[in-house]
Design a protein around this motif. Structure first.
Motif, PDB file in Angstrom:
ATOM      1  N   PRO A   9      -7.536  45.536 -42.192  1.00  0.00           N
ATOM      2  CA  PRO A   9      -7.582  46.978 -41.913  1.00  0.00           C
ATOM      3  C   PRO A   9      -7.237  47.252 -40.447  1.00  0.00           C
ATOM      4  O   PRO A   9      -7.370  46.377 -39.585  1.00  0.00           O
ATOM      5  N   SER A  10      -6.822  48.487 -40.184  1.00  0.00           N
ATOM      6  CA  SER A  10      -6.364  48.803 -38.827  1.00  0.00           C
ATOM      7  C   SER A  10      -7.479  48.621 -37.804  1.00  0.00           C
ATOM      8  O   SER A  10      -7.218  48.236 -36.662  1.00  0.00           O
ATOM      9  N   MET A  11      -8.723  48.885 -38.198  1.00  0.00           N
ATOM     10  CA  MET A  11      -9.809  48.730 -37.222  1.00  0.00           C
ATOM     11  C   MET A  11      -9.919  47.293 -36.727  1.00  0.00           C
ATOM     12  O   MET A  11     -10.205  47.049 -35.560  1.00  0.00           O
ATOM     13  N   LEU A  12      -9.708  46.337 -37.636  1.00  0.00           N
ATOM     14  CA  LEU A  12      -9.751  44.943 -37.182  1.00  0.00           C
ATOM     15  C   LEU A  12      -8.565  44.641 -36.277  1.00  0.00           C
ATOM     16  O   LEU A  12      -8.699  43.915 -35.290  1.00  0.00           O
ATOM     17  N   GLY A  13      -7.424  45.232 -36.590  1.00  0.00           N
ATOM     18  CA  GLY A  13      -6.290  45.059 -35.702  1.00  0.00           C
ATOM     19  C   GLY A  13      -6.588  45.547 -34.288  1.00  0.00           C
ATOM     20  O   GLY A  13      -6.098  44.992 -33.302  1.00  0.00           O
ATOM     21  N   ASN A  14      -7.440  46.568 -34.193  1.00  0.00           N
ATOM     22  CA  ASN A  14      -7.754  47.140 -32.875  1.00  0.00           C
ATOM     23  C   ASN A  14      -8.555  46.195 -31.982  1.00  0.00           C
ATOM     24  O   ASN A  14      -8.648  46.431 -30.775  1.00  0.00           O
ATOM     25  N   VAL A  15      -9.168  45.172 -32.544  1.00  0.00           N
ATOM     26  CA  VAL A  15      -9.888  44.198 -31.699  1.00  0.00           C
ATOM     27  C   VAL A  15      -9.265  42.811 -31.775  1.00  0.00           C
ATOM     28  O   VAL A  15      -9.779  41.862 -31.182  1.00  0.00           O
ATOM     29  N   LEU A  16      -8.198  42.682 -32.546  1.00  0.00           N
ATOM     30  CA  LEU A  16      -7.585  41.366 -32.733  1.00  0.00           C
ATOM     31  C   LEU A  16      -6.132  41.369 -32.267  1.00  0.00           C
ATOM     32  O   LEU A  16      -5.258  40.750 -32.882  1.00  0.00           O
ATOM     33  N   GLY A  17      -5.890  42.088 -31.206  1.00  0.00           N
ATOM     34  CA  GLY A  17      -4.556  42.075 -30.621  1.00  0.00           C
ATOM     35  C   GLY A  17      -3.490  42.668 -31.507  1.00  0.00           C
ATOM     36  O   GLY A  17      -2.312  42.325 -31.375  1.00  0.00           O
ATOM     37  N   GLY A  18      -3.881  43.557 -32.407  1.00  0.00           N
ATOM     38  CA  GLY A  18      -2.907  44.229 -33.249  1.00  0.00           C
ATOM     39  C   GLY A  18      -2.536  43.480 -34.509  1.00  0.00           C
ATOM     40  O   GLY A  18      -1.698  43.946 -35.284  1.00  0.00           O
ATOM     41  N   VAL A  19      -3.141  42.338 -34.750  1.00  0.00           N
ATOM     42  CA  VAL A  19      -2.799  41.553 -35.945  1.00  0.00           C
ATOM     43  C   VAL A  19      -3.240  42.307 -37.201  1.00  0.00           C
ATOM     44  O   VAL A  19      -4.399  42.722 -37.312  1.00  0.00           O
ATOM     45  N   ARG A  20      -2.344  42.521 -38.125  1.00  0.00           N
ATOM     46  CA  ARG A  20      -2.663  43.219 -39.378  1.00  0.00           C
ATOM     47  C   ARG A  20      -2.370  42.354 -40.603  1.00  0.00           C
ATOM     48  O   ARG A  20      -2.773  42.699 -41.698  1.00  0.00           O
ATOM     49  N   ARG A  21      -1.654  41.268 -40.427  1.00  0.00           N
ATOM     50  CA  ARG A  21      -1.316  40.426 -41.585  1.00  0.00           C
ATOM     51  C   ARG A  21      -1.303  38.970 -41.165  1.00  0.00           C
ATOM     52  O   ARG A  21      -0.789  38.629 -40.086  1.00  0.00           O
ATOM     53  N   ILE A  22      -1.857  38.123 -42.002  1.00  0.00           N
ATOM     54  CA  ILE A  22      -1.887  36.681 -41.742  1.00  0.00           C
ATOM     55  C   ILE A  22      -1.339  35.976 -42.975  1.00  0.00           C
ATOM     56  O   ILE A  22      -1.704  36.319 -44.117  1.00  0.00           O
ATOM     57  N   GLU A  23      -0.474  35.013 -42.752  1.00  0.00           N
ATOM     58  CA  GLU A  23      -0.024  34.149 -43.850  1.00  0.00           C
ATOM     59  C   GLU A  23      -1.016  32.995 -43.958  1.00  0.00           C
ATOM     60  O   GLU A  23      -1.369  32.370 -42.949  1.00  0.00           O
TER      61      GLU A  23
END
Lengths: 92, 375
Positions: A9-23
């Motif tokens: 989710p976008s909120m997690l991206g906000n604290v994880l350097g913008g990461v939104r998808r992981i393979e």
């Protein structure tokens, strides 16, 4: 092992350097999450609580299936499956 | 000298910058959607921000420039737990309770060591500029812990003061503790303060400290905004005396009766003049400015007397409170004083509280305010 994508989710991206998808790779969604935690260690604390389970208000879907539903061992993943982490609708 | 204010809110952090402490610009939100509950600058010059979410838990974020951020991977954490039980407000956690990292309430830097206070209540330290954190077992596993019970804001360690090997911490609703050996052992320090709930076994806990500040020149003089009044200790916390002359009459509920006491949360001290700043609220029941008048109270004589400061603060009915982390001073002369409210307004004074002006923003509920001099 299946190769899957994990969408955050976008909120997690906000604290994880913008990461939104992981393979990630794994036979099950829990294995795929463990692989994601290896690749992005800062993710674990946001998805799992101190018991190691999903946080109370966090949901994990495999394709369209909520992993909180269903009984027995988790279904085997297939290449191309989509895992989605999202916030549960917890009031409002 | 330019100043950067960090306003941590329920939904992210905002930065207010000024070169003259009169005109301010606003940037943000950083960490959109996340509670930003504390910040500090580390001995190595990095910023640490505490973020939390009831959904996604708590973590520390670090940056050298307030632009590029990275989450601390080995942040404060509790051991693996068997159950996900949370404390129940007003009920002691009981034996076998397993703490969890719900929120980092405060960060402090002293020398080369960093300290973090958490909900559920615990103290953590870092000796590598915030890269990794260790629990302080002597406090976190204290034998009285099963008898600790949460206040309205949770069971949280929210205040940390350090002077050499002497450390003071405040836990709601447990009280003030002091270590004289750098954190190896701890003693409750609440003599002279009214209990909010008396424990059957541990008579020296059950106090609801709300905020602590130390005198900048006499570190054993400690100022304490408590649930049950405003107190000062001049002997490192061994004894406390109420210091409420001139404060608006408030009341707090005590077993068997209501008593007159000054209720509030934050306390800050001018590092040069030692002036004290607090924001009294009506009572523990209402937690709003008295009669709808938002006022900062200042003492220029070490708590002997207080004066209300309101020039530039709203003259219309204002019933927004100020939370414990939401007031700060800077180190300039005259000292700047800053606070934010539960309705998202923020105010700045560049003259030690004599006059105030609003910051040009209306934010989510403000949880944390800190002032940093830019280098």
């Amino acid at each position: 092992m299946a190769r899957v994508t994990i969408d955050l989710p976008s909120m997690l991206g906000n604290v994880l350097g913008g990461v939104r998808r992981i393979e990630a790779e794994g036979d099950t969604w829990t294995q795929a999450l463990d692989d994601a935690f290896r690749k992005l260690p800062a993710l674990r604390v946001h998805v799992c609580d101190e018991t190691g389970a999903l946080r109370r208000h966090v949901l994990c879907f495999v394709n369209d299936v909520n992993t909180r539903f269903g009984e027995g061992p988790p279904p085997r993943l297939r290449d191309g499956d989509r895992i989605t982490i999202m916030q549960a609708v917890s009031g409002g | 000298m330019s100043t950067t204010l960090v306003l941590g809110t329920e939904k992210g952090a905002f930065l207010c910058r000024s070169k003259d402490r009169a005109k301010w610009t606003v940037e943000g939100p950083l960490f959109k959607g996340w509670k930003v509950t504390a910040s500090t600058r580390t001995p190595g010059g990095r910023y640490l921000f505490a973020t939390s979410s009831y959904v996604y838990g708590a973590a520390l974020q670090t940056s050298t420039n307030l632009k590029d951020w990275k989450q601390v991977e080995k942040g404060p954490s509790y051991p693996k737990a068997k159950s996900d039980r949370q404390p129940t407000p007003g009920v002691a956690v009981g034996p076998g309770f397993e703490p969890r990292m719900n929120q980092i309430w405060t960060l402090a830097a002293a020398g080369k060591r960093l300290y973090a206070g958490a909900d559920t209540a615990g103290l953590f330290t870092s000796d590598d500029d915030g890269e990794s954190w260790q629990p302080v077992a002597s406090l976190n596993d204290h034998p009285s812990r099963p008898n600790w019970f949460p206040g309205a804001g949770g069971l949280c360690l929210h205040s940390i003061l350090v002077h050499g090997n002497r450390i003071w911490i405040g836990i709601s609703a447990v009280g003030v503790w002091r270590s004289d050996d750098g954190g190896r052992s701890w003693t409750p320090k609440n003599k002279g303060v009214r209990h909010v709930i008396e424990d059957e076994k541990w008579k020296d806990i059950g106090f609801c400290v709300h905020g602590l500040a130390s005198d900048p020149k006499e570190p054993d003089t400690i100022y304490r905004q408590d649930h049950a009044g405003f107190y000062i200790s001049r002997n490192g916390g061994d004894t406390w005396d109420a210091a409420e002359n001139g404060l608006p009459a408030g009341s707090v509920g005590m077993p068997g009766a209501k008593i007159s006491a000054s209720f509030g949360f934050p306390v800050a001290v001018d590092p040069h003049t030692k002036s004290l700043f607090i924001v009294p609220l009506e009572s523990d029941e209402y937690r709003m400015p008295v009669d709808g008048k938002l006022r900062v109270y200042r003492s220029r004589d070490g708590g002997k007397s207080w004066e209300g400061l309101g020039e530039g603060l709203p003259n219309t009915p204002t019933y927004a409170g100020v939370l414990r982390g939401a007031m700060a001073v800077d180190a300039q002369k005259p000292c700047g004083v800053y606070f934010g409210t539960t309705s998202g307004q923020a105010f700045a004074s560049a003259d030690s509280g004599d006059t105030w002006r609003p910051l040009p923003c209306t934010l989510p509920r403000i949880l944390h305010v800190a002032a940093y001099a830019d280098r």
